[in-house]
Design a protein around this motif. Structure first.
Motif, PDB file in Angstrom:
ATOM      1  N   GLY A 116      -3.093  -5.047  -4.702  1.00 29.70           N
ATOM      2  CA  GLY A 116      -2.291  -5.330  -5.883  1.00 29.70           C
ATOM      3  C   GLY A 116      -3.065  -5.103  -7.167  1.00 29.70           C
ATOM      4  O   GLY A 116      -2.566  -4.473  -8.112  1.00 29.70           O
ATOM      5  N   LEU A 117      -4.305  -5.595  -7.222  1.00 30.65           N
ATOM      6  CA  LEU A 117      -5.118  -5.420  -8.419  1.00 30.65           C
ATOM      7  C   LEU A 117      -5.450  -3.953  -8.660  1.00 30.65           C
ATOM      8  O   LEU A 117      -5.429  -3.478  -9.803  1.00 30.65           O
ATOM      9  CB  LEU A 117      -6.402  -6.241  -8.302  1.00 30.65           C
ATOM     10  CG  LEU A 117      -6.249  -7.756  -8.428  1.00 30.65           C
ATOM     11  CD1 LEU A 117      -7.564  -8.455  -8.114  1.00 30.65           C
ATOM     12  CD2 LEU A 117      -5.771  -8.131  -9.830  1.00 30.65           C
ATOM     13  N   ALA A 118      -5.767  -3.221  -7.600  1.00 31.30           N
ATOM     14  CA  ALA A 118      -6.083  -1.805  -7.756  1.00 31.30           C
ATOM     15  C   ALA A 118      -4.860  -1.025  -8.222  1.00 31.30           C
ATOM     16  O   ALA A 118      -4.963  -0.132  -9.079  1.00 31.30           O
ATOM     17  CB  ALA A 118      -6.608  -1.238  -6.437  1.00 31.30           C
ATOM     18  N   GLY A 119      -3.701  -1.365  -7.683  1.00 30.92           N
ATOM     19  CA  GLY A 119      -2.485  -0.654  -8.058  1.00 30.92           C
ATOM     20  C   GLY A 119      -2.102  -0.866  -9.512  1.00 30.92           C
ATOM     21  O   GLY A 119      -1.844   0.095 -10.245  1.00 30.92           O
ATOM     22  N   ILE A 120      -2.093  -2.123  -9.942  1.00 32.06           N
ATOM     23  CA  ILE A 120      -1.717  -2.378 -11.342  1.00 32.06           C
ATOM     24  C   ILE A 120      -2.785  -1.852 -12.295  1.00 32.06           C
ATOM     25  O   ILE A 120      -2.479  -1.474 -13.429  1.00 32.06           O
ATOM     26  CB  ILE A 120      -1.461  -3.885 -11.580  1.00 32.06           C
ATOM     27  CG1 ILE A 120      -2.721  -4.714 -11.324  1.00 32.06           C
ATOM     28  CG2 ILE A 120      -0.307  -4.364 -10.743  1.00 32.06           C
ATOM     29  CD1 ILE A 120      -2.517  -6.200 -11.591  1.00 32.06           C
ATOM     30  N   GLY A 121      -4.042  -1.816 -11.822  1.00 30.91           N
ATOM     31  CA  GLY A 121      -5.091  -1.237 -12.652  1.00 30.91           C
ATOM     32  C   GLY A 121      -4.874   0.245 -12.875  1.00 30.91           C
ATOM     33  O   GLY A 121      -5.071   0.758 -13.987  1.00 30.91           O
ATOM     34  N   PRO A 168      -3.841   6.762  -2.511  1.00 32.38           N
ATOM     35  CA  PRO A 168      -4.133   6.838  -1.068  1.00 32.38           C
ATOM     36  C   PRO A 168      -5.303   7.751  -0.730  1.00 32.38           C
ATOM     37  O   PRO A 168      -5.299   8.419   0.307  1.00 32.38           O
ATOM     38  CB  PRO A 168      -2.823   7.375  -0.481  1.00 32.38           C
ATOM     39  CG  PRO A 168      -2.281   8.251  -1.556  1.00 32.38           C
ATOM     40  CD  PRO A 168      -2.717   7.638  -2.872  1.00 32.38           C
ATOM     41  N   THR A 169      -6.303   7.806  -1.589  1.00 32.35           N
ATOM     42  CA  THR A 169      -7.454   8.684  -1.357  1.00 32.35           C
ATOM     43  C   THR A 169      -8.620   7.878  -0.783  1.00 32.35           C
ATOM     44  O   THR A 169      -8.700   6.658  -0.979  1.00 32.35           O
ATOM     45  CB  THR A 169      -7.890   9.361  -2.662  1.00 32.35           C
ATOM     46  OG1 THR A 169      -8.336   8.349  -3.587  1.00 32.35           O
ATOM     47  CG2 THR A 169      -6.736  10.130  -3.287  1.00 32.35           C
ATOM     48  N   LEU A 170      -9.524   8.585  -0.115  1.00 33.05           N
ATOM     49  CA  LEU A 170     -10.684   7.920   0.466  1.00 33.05           C
ATOM     50  C   LEU A 170     -11.568   7.324  -0.620  1.00 33.05           C
ATOM     51  O   LEU A 170     -12.118   6.218  -0.446  1.00 33.05           O
ATOM     52  CB  LEU A 170     -11.485   8.902   1.318  1.00 33.05           C
ATOM     53  CG  LEU A 170     -12.733   8.335   2.013  1.00 33.05           C
ATOM     54  CD1 LEU A 170     -12.351   7.196   2.949  1.00 33.05           C
ATOM     55  CD2 LEU A 170     -13.479   9.433   2.777  1.00 33.05           C
ATOM     56  N   ASP A 171     -11.695   8.012  -1.752  1.00 31.54           N
ATOM     57  CA  ASP A 171     -12.511   7.473  -2.842  1.00 31.54           C
ATOM     58  C   ASP A 171     -11.946   6.166  -3.370  1.00 31.54           C
ATOM     59  O   ASP A 171     -12.694   5.221  -3.645  1.00 31.54           O
ATOM     60  CB  ASP A 171     -12.601   8.494  -3.982  1.00 31.54           C
ATOM     61  CG  ASP A 171     -13.469   9.696  -3.628  1.00 31.54           C
ATOM     62  OD1 ASP A 171     -14.258   9.577  -2.673  1.00 31.54           O
ATOM     63  OD2 ASP A 171     -13.333  10.743  -4.297  1.00 31.54           O
ATOM     64  N   PHE A 208       0.846  -1.205   0.000  1.00 40.19           N
ATOM     65  CA  PHE A 208       0.000   0.000   0.000  1.00 40.19           C
ATOM     66  C   PHE A 208       0.876   1.249   0.000  1.00 40.19           C
ATOM     67  O   PHE A 208       0.587   2.227  -0.717  1.00 40.19           O
ATOM     68  CB  PHE A 208      -0.924  -0.005   1.211  1.00 40.19           C
ATOM     69  CG  PHE A 208      -1.870   1.161   1.254  1.00 40.19           C
ATOM     70  CD1 PHE A 208      -3.063   1.127   0.548  1.00 40.19           C
ATOM     71  CD2 PHE A 208      -1.564   2.303   1.986  1.00 40.19           C
ATOM     72  CE1 PHE A 208      -3.940   2.197   0.569  1.00 40.19           C
ATOM     73  CE2 PHE A 208      -2.431   3.385   2.023  1.00 40.19           C
ATOM     74  CZ  PHE A 208      -3.624   3.336   1.308  1.00 40.19           C
ATOM     75  N   LEU A 209       1.950   1.244   0.779  1.00 38.08           N
ATOM     76  CA  LEU A 209       2.852   2.397   0.824  1.00 38.08           C
ATOM     77  C   LEU A 209       3.524   2.618  -0.524  1.00 38.08           C
ATOM     78  O   LEU A 209       3.644   3.757  -0.987  1.00 38.08           O
ATOM     79  CB  LEU A 209       3.900   2.190   1.920  1.00 38.08           C
ATOM     80  CG  LEU A 209       4.953   3.285   2.073  1.00 38.08           C
ATOM     81  CD1 LEU A 209       4.284   4.612   2.446  1.00 38.08           C
ATOM     82  CD2 LEU A 209       5.994   2.895   3.126  1.00 38.08           C
ATOM     83  N   ALA A 210       3.942   1.520  -1.171  1.00 38.70           N
ATOM     84  CA  ALA A 210       4.616   1.651  -2.458  1.00 38.70           C
ATOM     85  C   ALA A 210       3.689   2.250  -3.510  1.00 38.70           C
ATOM     86  O   ALA A 210       4.075   3.165  -4.257  1.00 38.70           O
ATOM     87  CB  ALA A 210       5.119   0.285  -2.919  1.00 38.70           C
ATOM     88  N   PHE A 211       2.454   1.754  -3.592  1.00 39.00           N
ATOM     89  CA  PHE A 211       1.512   2.314  -4.561  1.00 39.00           C
ATOM     90  C   PHE A 211       1.136   3.753  -4.203  1.00 39.00           C
ATOM     91  O   PHE A 211       0.886   4.574  -5.106  1.00 39.00           O
ATOM     92  CB  PHE A 211       0.260   1.447  -4.642  1.00 39.00           C
ATOM     93  CG  PHE A 211       0.427   0.210  -5.475  1.00 39.00           C
ATOM     94  CD1 PHE A 211       0.866   0.288  -6.781  1.00 39.00           C
ATOM     95  CD2 PHE A 211       0.138  -1.041  -4.948  1.00 39.00           C
ATOM     96  CE1 PHE A 211       1.018  -0.853  -7.559  1.00 39.00           C
ATOM     97  CE2 PHE A 211       0.291  -2.186  -5.710  1.00 39.00           C
ATOM     98  CZ  PHE A 211       0.733  -2.093  -7.020  1.00 39.00           C
ATOM     99  N   SER A 212       1.077   4.058  -2.926  1.00 37.96           N
ATOM    100  CA  SER A 212       0.746   5.426  -2.518  1.00 37.96           C
ATOM    101  C   SER A 212       1.846   6.399  -2.926  1.00 37.96           C
ATOM    102  O   SER A 212       1.562   7.530  -3.342  1.00 37.96           O
ATOM    103  CB  SER A 212       0.532   5.483  -1.004  1.00 37.96           C
ATOM    104  OG  SER A 212      -0.554   4.680  -0.606  1.00 37.96           O
ATOM    105  N   LEU A 213       3.103   5.970  -2.834  1.00 37.17           N
ATOM    106  CA  LEU A 213       4.211   6.829  -3.241  1.00 37.17           C
ATOM    107  C   LEU A 213       4.279   6.959  -4.759  1.00 37.17           C
ATOM    108  O   LEU A 213       4.619   8.016  -5.283  1.00 37.17           O
ATOM    109  CB  LEU A 213       5.531   6.270  -2.703  1.00 37.17           C
ATOM    110  CG  LEU A 213       5.695   6.292  -1.179  1.00 37.17           C
ATOM    111  CD1 LEU A 213       6.996   5.605  -0.769  1.00 37.17           C
ATOM    112  CD2 LEU A 213       5.676   7.735  -0.658  1.00 37.17           C
ATOM    113  N   ALA A 214       3.944   5.867  -5.457  1.00 39.14           N
ATOM    114  CA  ALA A 214       4.005   5.899  -6.917  1.00 39.14           C
ATOM    115  C   ALA A 214       2.816   6.634  -7.519  1.00 39.14           C
ATOM    116  O   ALA A 214       2.942   7.247  -8.593  1.00 39.14           O
ATOM    117  CB  ALA A 214       4.067   4.474  -7.463  1.00 39.14           C
ATOM    118  N   LEU A 215       1.667   6.593  -6.842  1.00 45.04           N
ATOM    119  CA  LEU A 215       0.439   7.228  -7.350  1.00 45.04           C
ATOM    120  C   LEU A 215      -0.161   8.105  -6.248  1.00 45.04           C
ATOM    121  O   LEU A 215      -1.261   7.854  -5.747  1.00 45.04           O
ATOM    122  CB  LEU A 215      -0.570   6.164  -7.781  1.00 45.04           C
ATOM    123  CG  LEU A 215      -0.093   5.175  -8.858  1.00 45.04           C
ATOM    124  CD1 LEU A 215      -1.004   3.947  -8.903  1.00 45.04           C
ATOM    125  CD2 LEU A 215      -0.068   5.863 -10.224  1.00 45.04           C
TER     126      LEU A 215
END
Length: 343
Positions: A287-292, A39-42, A27-34
């Motif tokens: 993982g699925l949300a991040g790669i999506g 990392p938004t509530l939506d 989660f931290l990695a995807f939050s830093l990359a995106l």
């Protein structure tokens, strides 16, 4: 040379909570990359909403796995429960609470039938549930005639769709269904005799027979519980999609088993458990949300699920062997330590 107590303790912590730590790191990695979208509530709400039904199915699939059985009919059962709910509400004009109750109870009946076929007909669970799943798929096609069930101009009752669409504390209410089911299964499996019996049956059927545990009855209970959860998931899927799609259930089969098997490597490594399954579903969802959000093509999702399933099976087998080695290294248990069965 045997490992030191500190080494054993460290190994236990890594085995039990490593997947949870990996979830946080991912989660931290995807939050830093995106940072603007991930990392938004939506986005978190969307992840929770989209993954609630796969999470319910993973928890349902986990119950027979506790007894070393597999229910391959859950995807077909989900599809049947989904279209039956739509058929009764949209075409037959049943009151939605009655329709939902009938579908959920029908799921439990299907699960009980699976358990009876596996235990009393002595058919391997893979073969038995694959056969019953094909029958369920045929029933789905018969009910829908291969076409989608679309409500009339009046649509579906708002109270019914609110089962999935409403929010609680700013989050989708479906996420709280998953948390509630996880808590119930954790109590049943970890704190009540029922759970101890199921684990004994799954790990050592011979010991279960020597202890007088009625294995057949409890395996049927496990399949019935799985079917009940599949019925609930089917009702929620109907409330989510608002149309009846006869083929939709098959898309949920692989993610359910990925979550259930990967979950046996966390919290209680070496055995399926509710909290571990929840952690596994969360890491898969992230993982699925991040790669999506990185713009991955459509074929990446089945590639991710299939690869993770292979990894999950390998990790689950390793965790089970590791737990067995630790048990062999422990002093023998006395009869007071074994679960007591009362008639």
């Amino acid at each position: 040379m045997p490992p030191s107590p500190l080494g054993r303790r460290l190994g236990h912590l890594v085995g039990a909570y490593g997947l949870l730590a990996l979830t946080a790191l991912l989660f931290l990695a995807f939050s830093l990359a995106l940072p603007d979208t991930f990392p938004t509530l939506d986005n978190i709400s969307e992840i929770l909403s989209n993954q609630s039904i796969p999470a319910l199915l993973a928890l349902g699939a986990m119950i027979p796995i506790v007894t070393a059985k597999f229910d391959l009919s859950i995807g077909y059962g989900l599809g049947l429960a989904h279209v039956m709910t739509m058929q009764l509400i949209a075409h037959e004009a049943w009151p939605w609470p009655l329709a939902c109750l009938l579908v959920v109870l029908g799921g439990a009946v299907v699960g009980t039938f699976n358990g009876v076929v596996v235990e009393f007909a002595r058919i391997d669970s893979f073969i038995a549930t694959l056969g019953t799943g094909s029958i369920l798929y045929a029933l789905t096609g018969w009910i829908t005639n291969g076409a989608r069930i679309v409500p009339g101009p009046q649509g579906l009752p708002a109270a019914f769709t609110d089962l999935y669409d409403s929010r609680l504390l700013g989050l989708p209410v479906s996420a709280f269904y998953v948390l509630a089911l996880t808590a119930v299964l954790w109590v049943l499996l970890e704190r009540l005799p029922l759970g101890r019996y199921l684990y004994v049956i799954g790990s050592n059927p011979r010991a279960a027979d020597l202890l007088g545990i009625p294995s057949r009855r409890y395996v049927v209970y496990a399949f019935a519980g799985s079917g009940l959860i599949v019925g609930i998931a089917g009702v929620l899927l109907a409330a989510q999609q608002r149309i009846g799609n006869p083929s939709v259930g098959l898309d949920y089969l692989l993610p359910a088993f990925v979550g259930a098997l990967l979950g046996s490597t966390a919290i209680r490594p070496g055995r399926p458990n509710a909290l571990g399954t929840l952690v596994a579903v969360v890491i898969l969802a992230i993982g699925l949300a991040g790669i999506g959000q990185f713009g991955a093509q459509f074929w990446v999702t089945p590639l991710f699920n299939g690869s993770t399933l292979l990894l999950a099976v390998g990790m689950a087998g390793y965790a089970a062997r590791r737990q067995l080695r630790h048990r062999r290294a422990e002093p023998p248990r006395t009869h007071q330590d074994l679960p007591k069965v009362t008639s």
